[in-house]
Enzyme design. Structure first.
Site, PDB file in Angstrom:
ATOM      1  N   LYS A 153       0.921  -1.592  -0.265  1.00 56.11           N
ATOM      2  CA  LYS A 153       0.182  -0.196   0.081  1.00 56.11           C
ATOM      3  C   LYS A 153       0.956   1.324   0.066  1.00 56.11           C
ATOM      4  O   LYS A 153       1.629   0.855   0.830  1.00 56.11           O
ATOM      5  CB  LYS A 153      -0.835   0.446   1.284  1.00 56.11           C
ATOM      6  CG  LYS A 153      -1.526   1.160   1.430  1.00 56.11           C
ATOM      7  CD  LYS A 153      -3.004   1.185   2.464  1.00 56.11           C
ATOM      8  CE  LYS A 153      -3.364   2.230   2.989  1.00 56.11           C
ATOM      9  NZ  LYS A 153      -4.493   2.178   3.565  1.00 56.11           N
TER      10      LYS A 153
ATOM     11  N   SER B 241      -9.331   1.983   3.004  1.00 56.20           N
ATOM     12  CA  SER B 241      -7.758   2.976   2.335  1.00 56.20           C
ATOM     13  C   SER B 241      -7.821   1.954   1.725  1.00 56.20           C
ATOM     14  O   SER B 241      -6.666   2.611   0.760  1.00 56.20           O
ATOM     15  CB  SER B 241      -7.839   3.850   3.389  1.00 56.20           C
ATOM     16  OG  SER B 241      -7.055   2.983   4.649  1.00 56.20           O
TER      17      SER B 241
ATOM     18  N   SER C  54      -9.685   0.045   7.543  1.00 60.03           N
ATOM     19  CA  SER C  54      -9.395  -0.101   6.156  1.00 60.03           C
ATOM     20  C   SER C  54      -8.524  -1.223   5.963  1.00 60.03           C
ATOM     21  O   SER C  54      -8.644  -0.823   4.630  1.00 60.03           O
ATOM     22  CB  SER C  54      -8.585   1.308   6.018  1.00 60.03           C
ATOM     23  OG  SER C  54      -8.904   2.053   6.173  1.00 60.03           O
TER      24      SER C  54
END
Length: 480
Positions: free
Chosen positions: A80, A156, A180
């Site tokens: 990420k 997210s 997330s």
């Protein structure tokens, strides 16, 4: 190629060990899969094949020399784009970040993966500074659901989540300050763990403070346990990390479902006492609870007995958003997601007593759950009350609230408590969208959460089912 992109990390390691195939062959196949499928979902915001293949060649040489490194040598991992990677910039989806300021630095999770011989596949898309439960940002655009690209992947960690079901990486790194990891894992139909706070070292400290956790996103619970063995390694830069307990999570989940569930006391709550849940979601998760009971777990339908802590969570989370923007002026804020700027500026008006009242509520919630877990080992809930909705939106159409936490009431309470929480796929809706169950354990008992998740997945595996895009790749229209 189709075999390699289907394989779990454990299967790849076995193949490397017996010399059935090499890290370079696998990495080349995964890079081709990224090229085929990423245009449809926008999981990756950075792919650098030359650097990735250099890592794979180094791994291949170690295997040839009979000196593989650590527990993950040659296994490709999606990262990420909030984790610092020394060879690639970390922009966090924001035009306000200077790329050169992030180079040459390495987050603890990335350093641990590197010590164990990983192959980095690229950086995955995040909303700006990871601020919301869906994934889009001013640089990279919208990330879409692999099962239906018209739907959101969640967020997210939406980029990491979209990559895993499509074979664009068996393992992925995510972060979770309000759901997330679990939100996109639930929407995208794979495993996602928010570890106990402090179990996985995280640096630099998140602007969202002690709400924020780093953790694994994988196709199977076994791979999740493997990844936890690596990313929980010590790193002194995280001053909030708990002492290393050197738990072998793979050993903790070894066994047959009935053995793993023997004596386990599970509290099942479809609503936490206050959530409106989609009928198909509720029915699917209830069936999962019945299955665990049939395998020997003691399952009791009972809510933990707290009121919705949404307001307190909002003060803590959006206070973190304000913290993330505290040093950015008007010119920089004009480059940003205006919704992020709006919530941050509103939160900046909170008083100290407003914030401390939220801290008080958080403390009371922690105490409530600690007492609850004296009687029950785990709490079982839906991961989400709904299935994935239209991409490009923060909330579903005709939703009564404009902010994302309103539709993820099962996740954020357990960021406030710091407990481990695991999302595991448990079925599909009538329109083919994944449904997940959530297992929440007492603080620092990540092993029990993984153990029960493993028992469920062994008994009711959905791992053979992949999205249609896995086979077809992006259409020409999607590529355009």
């Amino acid at each position: 190629m189709n075999d390699f992109v289907r394989m779990t990390a454990m299967e790849l390691l076995q193949g490397y060990e017996d010399k059935s195939f090499s890290p370079v062959e696998v990495t080349e196949a995964l890079l081709k899969q990224i090229e085929r499928c990423n245009p449809a979902v926008n999981a990756y915001c950075l792919v650098d094949a030359e650097t990735t293949l250099a890592f794979a060649r180094e791994s291949e040489k170690r295997y040839v020399d009979g000196k593989p490194r650590g527990q993950l040598d040659g296994v490709p991992v999606a990262v990420k784009d909030v984790f610092l990677t020394p060879m690639w910039p970390t922009l966090k989806g924001s035009r306000t970040v200077l790329p050169e300021s992030t180079m040459g630095k390495e987050a603890p999770c990335v350093a641990a993966l590197n010590r164990n011989g990983y192959v980095p596949l690229g950086k995955t898309t995040t909303p700006e500074f990871g601020w919301k439960g869906v994934t889009d940002n001013p640089i990279d655009g919208v990330t879409r659901n692999p099962w239906n690209p018209e739907k959101t992947a969640g967020g997210s960690s939406g980029g990491s989540a979209a990559a895993v079901p499509l074979g664009m990486g068996p393992l992925a790194l995510g972060t979770d300050a309000g759901g997330s990891i679990r939100i996109p894992a639930g929407f995208c139909g794979h495993v996602g763990l928010k570890p106990s706070f402090g179990e996985v070292p995280h640096w630099p400290a998140s602007p969202f403070g002690t709400l924020a956790h780093a953790g694994p996103m994988t196709w199977t619970v076994t791979d999740c346990a493997l990844m936890m063995n690596v990313i929980s390694e010590a790193d002194l830069r995280d001053t909030n990390a708990i002492p290393r307990r050197n738990i072998d999570y793979l050993e903790a989940i070894a066994g047959e479902p009935k053995d793993l569930l023997k004596g386990v006391r599970i509290a099942y709550s479809a609503t936490l006492g206050y959530v409106n849940v989609d009928r198909e979601v509720e029915e699917t998760v209830r069936e999962a609870a019945h299955l665990l009971q049939s395998l020997g777990a003691e399952v009791t339908e009972v809510a933990p007995g707290f009121d919705d802590p949404l307001a307190a969570f909002g003060h803590l989370f959006y206070g973190g958003a304000a913290n993330a923007l505290r040093n950015l002026g008007k010119r920089q804020r004009a480059l940003m997601d205006p919704q992020l700027v709006g919530v941050a500026e509103k939160a900046a008006q909170l008083t100290m007593l407003d914030y401390l009242a939220a801290v008080n509520e958080r403390t009371a919630l922690c105490e409530r759950m600690a007492n609850f877990h004296r009687k029950y080992d785990l709490l079982l809930t839906p991961t989400l009350p709904i299935t994935a909705f239209k991409a490009g939106r923060e909330v579903p159409e005709d939703w009564p609230s404009t902010r994302w936490p309103s539709w993820t009431p099962f996740t954020y309470p357990f960021n406030m408590t710091g407990q481990p929480a695991l999302s595991v796929p448990c079925g599909f809706s009538s329109d083919g969208l994944p449904i997940g169950l959530q297992l929440v354990g007492r603080r620092f008992d990540d092993a029990s959460v993984l153990r029960v998740g493993q028992a469920y997945q062994l008994a009711a595996p959905l791992t053979d089912k992949r999205p249609e895009l896995f086979h077809t790749g992006a259409t020409e229209g999607e590529k355009a």
